[in-house]
Design an enzyme around this catalytic site. Structure first.
Site, PDB file in Angstrom:
ATOM      1  CB  VAL A  74     -16.749  14.203   7.306  1.00 54.60           C
ATOM      2  CG1 VAL A  74     -15.439  14.808   6.842  1.00 54.60           C
ATOM      3  CG2 VAL A  74     -17.630  13.840   6.112  1.00 54.60           C
ATOM      4  N   GLY A 133      -3.620  10.132  14.555  1.00 57.16           N
ATOM      5  CA  GLY A 133      -2.474  10.004  13.639  1.00 57.16           C
ATOM      6  C   GLY A 133      -2.853  10.109  12.173  1.00 57.16           C
ATOM      7  CE  LYS A 180      -0.384  -4.473   3.121  1.00 60.63           C
ATOM      8  NZ  LYS A 180      -0.833  -5.784   2.601  1.00 60.63           N
ATOM      9  CB  THR A 210      -0.907  -0.002   1.256  1.00 64.34           C
ATOM     10  OG1 THR A 210      -1.495   1.284   1.409  1.00 64.34           O
ATOM     11  CG2 THR A 210      -0.127  -0.312   2.535  1.00 64.34           C
ATOM     12  CG  ASP A 211      -1.132   4.988  -0.909  1.00 64.99           C
ATOM     13  OD1 ASP A 211      -1.634   4.361   0.052  1.00 64.99           O
ATOM     14  OD2 ASP A 211      -1.761   5.858  -1.550  1.00 64.99           O
ATOM     15  CD  GLU A 212      -3.093   3.680   4.733  1.00 66.76           C
ATOM     16  OE1 GLU A 212      -2.792   3.507   5.909  1.00 66.76           O
ATOM     17  OE2 GLU A 212      -4.262   3.737   4.332  1.00 66.76           O
ATOM     18  CE1 TYR A 259      -3.506  -2.418   6.013  1.00 68.04           C
ATOM     19  CE2 TYR A 259      -3.184  -0.092   5.512  1.00 68.04           C
ATOM     20  CZ  TYR A 259      -3.374  -1.399   5.089  1.00 68.04           C
ATOM     21  OH  TYR A 259      -3.398  -1.684   3.731  1.00 68.04           O
TER      22      TYR A 259
HETATM   23  P1  NAD Z   1     -10.286  -6.629   2.635  1.00 64.46           P
HETATM   24  O1  NAD Z   1     -10.240  -6.362   4.094  1.00 64.46           O
HETATM   25  O2  NAD Z   1     -11.505  -6.294   1.854  1.00 64.46           O
HETATM   26  O3  NAD Z   1     -10.011  -8.205   2.394  1.00 64.46           O
HETATM   27  C1  NAD Z   1      -9.026  -8.915   3.083  1.00 64.46           C
HETATM   28  C2  NAD Z   1      -9.265 -10.409   2.856  1.00 64.46           C
HETATM   29  O4  NAD Z   1      -8.216 -11.123   3.515  1.00 64.46           O
HETATM   30  C3  NAD Z   1     -10.587 -10.924   3.444  1.00 64.46           C
HETATM   31  O5  NAD Z   1     -11.224 -11.771   2.526  1.00 64.46           O
HETATM   32  C4  NAD Z   1     -10.160 -11.695   4.683  1.00 64.46           C
HETATM   33  O6  NAD Z   1     -11.036 -12.777   5.011  1.00 64.46           O
HETATM   34  C5  NAD Z   1      -8.792 -12.199   4.240  1.00 64.46           C
HETATM   35  N1  NAD Z   1      -7.916 -12.507   5.388  1.00 64.46           N
HETATM   36  C6  NAD Z   1      -7.665 -11.716   6.476  1.00 64.46           C
HETATM   37  N2  NAD Z   1      -6.836 -12.351   7.310  1.00 64.46           N
HETATM   38  C7  NAD Z   1      -6.522 -13.539   6.736  1.00 64.46           C
HETATM   39  C8  NAD Z   1      -5.686 -14.624   7.114  1.00 64.46           C
HETATM   40  N3  NAD Z   1      -5.007 -14.619   8.269  1.00 64.46           N
HETATM   41  N4  NAD Z   1      -5.579 -15.685   6.286  1.00 64.46           N
HETATM   42  C9  NAD Z   1      -6.281 -15.729   5.112  1.00 64.46           C
HETATM   43  N5  NAD Z   1      -7.095 -14.734   4.722  1.00 64.46           N
HETATM   44  C10 NAD Z   1      -7.220 -13.651   5.516  1.00 64.46           C
HETATM   45  O7  NAD Z   1      -9.002  -5.938   2.038  1.00 64.46           O
HETATM   46  P2  NAD Z   1      -8.773  -5.204   0.622  1.00 64.46           P
HETATM   47  O8  NAD Z   1      -9.205  -3.799   0.724  1.00 64.46           O
HETATM   48  O9  NAD Z   1      -9.301  -6.065  -0.454  1.00 64.46           O
HETATM   49  O10 NAD Z   1      -7.174  -5.206   0.572  1.00 64.46           O
HETATM   50  C11 NAD Z   1      -6.478  -6.314   0.028  1.00 64.46           C
HETATM   51  C12 NAD Z   1      -4.986  -6.047   0.099  1.00 64.46           C
HETATM   52  O11 NAD Z   1      -4.673  -4.872  -0.637  1.00 64.46           O
HETATM   53  C13 NAD Z   1      -4.467  -5.802   1.518  1.00 64.46           C
HETATM   54  O12 NAD Z   1      -3.224  -6.427   1.635  1.00 64.46           O
HETATM   55  C14 NAD Z   1      -4.322  -4.296   1.601  1.00 64.46           C
HETATM   56  O13 NAD Z   1      -3.305  -3.935   2.495  1.00 64.46           O
HETATM   57  C15 NAD Z   1      -3.974  -3.943   0.178  1.00 64.46           C
HETATM   58  N6  NAD Z   1      -4.378  -2.606  -0.294  1.00 64.46           N
HETATM   59  C16 NAD Z   1      -5.675  -2.182  -0.160  1.00 64.46           C
HETATM   60  C17 NAD Z   1      -6.047  -0.942  -0.693  1.00 64.46           C
HETATM   61  C18 NAD Z   1      -7.465  -0.444  -0.597  1.00 64.46           C
HETATM   62  O14 NAD Z   1      -7.713   0.703  -0.955  1.00 64.46           O
HETATM   63  N7  NAD Z   1      -8.419  -1.232  -0.162  1.00 64.46           N
HETATM   64  C19 NAD Z   1      -5.079  -0.153  -1.343  1.00 64.46           C
HETATM   65  C20 NAD Z   1      -3.765  -0.613  -1.440  1.00 64.46           C
HETATM   66  C21 NAD Z   1      -3.432  -1.848  -0.925  1.00 64.46           C
HETATM   67  O1  DAU Z   2      -4.082   4.134   0.615  1.00 64.33           O
HETATM   68  C1  DAU Z   2      -4.363   2.776   0.583  1.00 64.33           C
HETATM   69  C2  DAU Z   2      -5.172   2.388   1.798  1.00 64.33           C
HETATM   70  O2  DAU Z   2      -6.477   2.904   1.605  1.00 64.33           O
HETATM   71  C3  DAU Z   2      -5.206   0.876   2.034  1.00 64.33           C
HETATM   72  O3  DAU Z   2      -3.903   0.426   2.327  1.00 64.33           O
HETATM   73  C4  DAU Z   2      -6.151   0.532   3.185  1.00 64.33           C
HETATM   74  O4  DAU Z   2      -6.263  -0.880   3.305  1.00 64.33           O
HETATM   75  C5  DAU Z   2      -7.516   1.109   2.863  1.00 64.33           C
HETATM   76  O5  DAU Z   2      -8.414   0.848   3.932  1.00 64.33           O
HETATM   77  C6  DAU Z   2      -7.414   2.611   2.619  1.00 64.33           C
HETATM   78  O6  DAU Z   2      -7.050   3.301   3.846  1.00 64.33           O
HETATM   79  P1  DAU Z   2      -7.709   4.718   4.243  1.00 64.33           P
HETATM   80  O7  DAU Z   2      -7.547   4.907   5.686  1.00 64.33           O
HETATM   81  O8  DAU Z   2      -7.237   5.796   3.330  1.00 64.33           O
HETATM   82  O9  DAU Z   2      -9.248   4.412   3.839  1.00 64.33           O
HETATM   83  P2  DAU Z   2     -10.642   4.699   4.597  1.00 64.33           P
HETATM   84  O10 DAU Z   2     -11.722   4.356   3.627  1.00 64.33           O
HETATM   85  O11 DAU Z   2     -10.692   4.085   5.945  1.00 64.33           O
HETATM   86  O12 DAU Z   2     -10.610   6.280   4.786  1.00 64.33           O
HETATM   87  C7  DAU Z   2     -10.427   7.134   3.697  1.00 64.33           C
HETATM   88  C8  DAU Z   2     -10.412   8.561   4.241  1.00 64.33           C
HETATM   89  O13 DAU Z   2     -11.715   8.898   4.733  1.00 64.33           O
HETATM   90  C9  DAU Z   2      -9.467   8.753   5.398  1.00 64.33           C
HETATM   91  O14 DAU Z   2      -8.867  10.036   5.289  1.00 64.33           O
HETATM   92  C10 DAU Z   2     -10.350   8.691   6.632  1.00 64.33           C
HETATM   93  C11 DAU Z   2     -11.668   9.260   6.120  1.00 64.33           C
HETATM   94  N1  DAU Z   2     -12.896   8.690   6.741  1.00 64.33           N
HETATM   95  C12 DAU Z   2     -13.036   7.340   6.787  1.00 64.33           C
HETATM   96  C13 DAU Z   2     -14.155   6.766   7.352  1.00 64.33           C
HETATM   97  C14 DAU Z   2     -14.305   5.272   7.420  1.00 64.33           C
HETATM   98  C15 DAU Z   2     -13.888   9.532   7.228  1.00 64.33           C
HETATM   99  O15 DAU Z   2     -13.772  10.769   7.154  1.00 64.33           O
HETATM  100  N2  DAU Z   2     -14.994   8.980   7.785  1.00 64.33           N
HETATM  101  C16 DAU Z   2     -15.162   7.622   7.889  1.00 64.33           C
HETATM  102  O16 DAU Z   2     -16.208   7.177   8.448  1.00 64.33           O
END
Ligand code: NAD
Ligand code: DAU
Length: 339
Positions: free
Chosen positions: A209, A278, A157, A125-127, A153
Site C-alpha cells: 500500500v 506526485g 491524456k 480519464t478523471d485524472e 500519464y
Molecule cells: P489497458 O492498459 O488495460 O489497455 C490498453 C490497450 O491499448 C492494450 O490492449 C494495449 O495493447 C493497447 N495499446 C497500447 N498502445 C497502443 C498503440 N500504440 N496502438 C494500439 N494499441 C495500443 O488500459 P485500460 O485500463 O483498459 O484503459 C483503456 C482506456 O481507458 C485508456 O485510454 C485509459 O486512459 C482510459 N481509462 C482507464 C481507466 C481505468 O480505470 N482503467 C479509467 C478511465 C479511463
Molecule cells: O482514475 C482513472 C485512472 O485510474 C485511469 O485513468 C488509469 O488508467 C488507471 O490506471 C487508474 O489510475 P490509478 O493510479 O488511480 O490506479 P492504480 O490501480 O494504479 O492505483 C489506484 C490507487 O492505489 C492509487 O492511489 C495508488 C494506489 N496503489 C496502487 C498500486 C498499484 C497502491 O497503494 N499500491 C499499489 O501497488
C-alpha cells in the site's frame, strides 16, 4: 454500422467489445490493438471467430497502417481506448505515453478527417482534472473543472483531450470525450491496485500500500463504463465532454482490507511502502450531465461488483498466470523490489 475499437485487447476495450457484440449484434466491430504488454489476444477468444468481428494488430501511431485500414473498412465510428494507462510506468518512463496517447490520437483523428467518419470518441480519464483535497468531501469534478494534471500519464491524456477539442473546432471533426473514474472488473491487468491485491493475497504475498493508504479513488464497475460510452457515441452531443462515475469513493486501505476479508486472508499481509511520486489525493466525479442528458446511471453496487471481480480472478487463473510468469516478473521486481 462499422465501429473501430482501439485498445480492444486491453481491460476496458475488451469489455466494451463484449458489450457491443451482445447489445448491437447488427454492428461490425473492428479491434485495433498493438498488443503491448497490456494487450492480450486470449482475452478476445470468445469473439475472434465471429463474422462481424475483426482483429487487426496495428499501432495507432502507424499512419500508413491506420489509413490503409480506414480505406478498407470505412468505419462510421471510432472509439479510442488505446493508451499507455499505468501511472507508475509513466513516472518511470514518460516517452511512450506521449507517443501513443498524444501522437496516436492525432493519427487516428487525421484518418477520421480523411475518411469522413460520423463520430470520433476519445476515452479519457478523471485524472485530467488533477486531484481534490481529502478534507473537502463536498468537492467533485464537473466537466467545467479546469485541467490540472499531476503525472506524465494524466498530462498525456489531457494533451490528447485538448487536441480532440481542437480538431472539432478547427476542422469540424464530430468528436466526443468521456472522462471516467477508476474502473474495476474482469480482465484488469494485474499491475493495477485491485487485481494486484487479489493475486498477491491469493499467493500470501505482501500487499504493498502506497504511503498511508488514505488516497481516495471513485470506483466504477467496468460494464457500467462501457454502457455509458455506448450511450455517448450514439446519443451524446458532438463536441461535448461527459464525466462518468458512480459516486463510490473509497480509501485504498479500505479496499485492500475488504479484499483480505473476502479472501479470508490476514491483514498482516498489508505492507506500507514508499508513496507514489506526485500521488493524487482524491478523485470524485460528478456525473450529473450524463445522467440528465442521456439517462445513464451505474447499475452495479461496489459490494456486488467487488465480489464478482474476486470470483472472476479465482476462476480465471488461466488468464492471469501467464501474465504473472512473463515480463511482469521483472516489472514487479523493478517497481516493488526496493520500495
Ligand atoms: P489497458 O492498459 O488495460 O489497455 C490498453 C490497450 O491499448 C492494450 O490492449 C494495449 O495493447 C493497447 N495499446 C497500447 N498502445 C497502443 C498503440 N500504440 N496502438 C494500439 N494499441 C495500443 O488500459 P485500460 O485500463 O483498459 O484503459 C483503456 C482506456 O481507458 C485508456 O485510454 C485509459 O486512459 C482510459 N481509462 C482507464 C481507466 C481505468 O480505470 N482503467 C479509467 C478511465 C479511463
Ligand atoms: O482514475 C482513472 C485512472 O485510474 C485511469 O485513468 C488509469 O488508467 C488507471 O490506471 C487508474 O489510475 P490509478 O493510479 O488511480 O490506479 P492504480 O490501480 O494504479 O492505483 C489506484 C490507487 O492505489 C492509487 O492511489 C495508488 C494506489 N496503489 C496502487 C498500486 C498499484 C497502491 O497503494 N499500491 C499499489 O501497488
Amino acid at each position: 454500422m462499422t465501429i473501430i475499437v482501439t485498445g480492444g485487447a486491453g481491460f476496458i476495450g475488451s469489455n466494451f467489445i463484449f458489450h457491443l457484440m451482445s447489445a448491437h449484434s447488427e454492428d461490425r466491430v473492428i479491434c485495433v490493438d498493438k498488443l503491448t504488454y497490456a494487450g492480450n489476444l486470449s482475452t478476445l477468444a470468445s469473439v475472434l471467430g465471429k463474422p462481424n468481428f475483426r482483429f487487426c494488430k496495428v499501432d495507432i501511431c502507424d499512419r500508413e497502417a491506420v489509413y490503409a485500414l480506414f480505406e478498407e473498412e470505412h468505419p462510421d465510428i471510432v472509439v479510442n481506448f488505446a493508451a499507455e494507462s499505468h501511472v507508475d510506468r509513466s513516472i518511470e518512463d514518460p516517452g511512450i505515453f506521449l507517443q501513443t496517447n498524444i501522437l496516436g490520437t492525432s493519427v487516428l483523428m487525421d484518418a477520421c478527417r480523411k475518411y469522413s467518419i460520423r463520430r470520433y470518441h476519445q476515452v479519457s480519464t478523471d485524472e485530467v482534472y488533477g486531484d481534490l483535497p481529502l478534507e473537502r468531501p463536498d468537492l467533485f469534478f464537473t466537466e467545467a473543472t479546469p485541467i490540472h494534471t499531476s503525472s506524465p500519464y494524466s498530462s498525456s491524456k489531457a494533451s490528447a483531450d485538448l487536441l480532440v477539442l481542437a480538431y472539432h473546432r478547427t476542422y469540424g471533426l464530430p468528436v466526443s470525450i468521456s472522462r471516467c473514474s477508476n474502473n474495476y472488473g474482469p480482465y484488469h491487468f494485474p499491475e493495477k491496485l485491485i487485481p494486484l491485491m487479489i493475486i498477491n493475497a491469493l499467493h500470501d504475498k505482501p500487499l504493498p500500500v502506497y504511503g498511508e493508504g488514505l488516497n481516495v479513488r471513485d470506483w466504477l464497475y467496468v460494464e457500467d463504463h462501457c454502457k455509458a460510452i455506448d450511450l455517448v457515441i450514439r446519443k451524446g452531443r458532438v463536441g461535448e465532454v461527459y464525466n462518468i462515475g458512480g459516486h463510490n469513493e473509497m480509501r485504498n486501505i479500505d479496499i485492500v482490507k475488504l479484499i483480505c476479508k473476502e479472501l479470508n486472508k490476514p491483514e498482516s499481509l498489508i505492507t506500507y511502502v514508499s508513496d507514489r511520486k506526485g500521488h493524487d489525493l482524491r478523485y470524485a466525479i460528478d456525473p450529473t450531465k450524463i445522467h440528465q442528458e442521456l439517462g445513464w446511471l451505474p447499475e452495479t453496487k461496489f459490494a456486488d461488483g467487488i465480489k464478482r471481480t474476486i470470483k472472476w480472478y479465482l476462476e480465471h487463473q488461466d488468464w492471469w498466470e501467464p501474465i504473472m510468469n512473463g515480463e511482469y516478473t521483472q516489472y514487479y521486481e523493478k517497481m516493488y523490489g526496493s520500495r
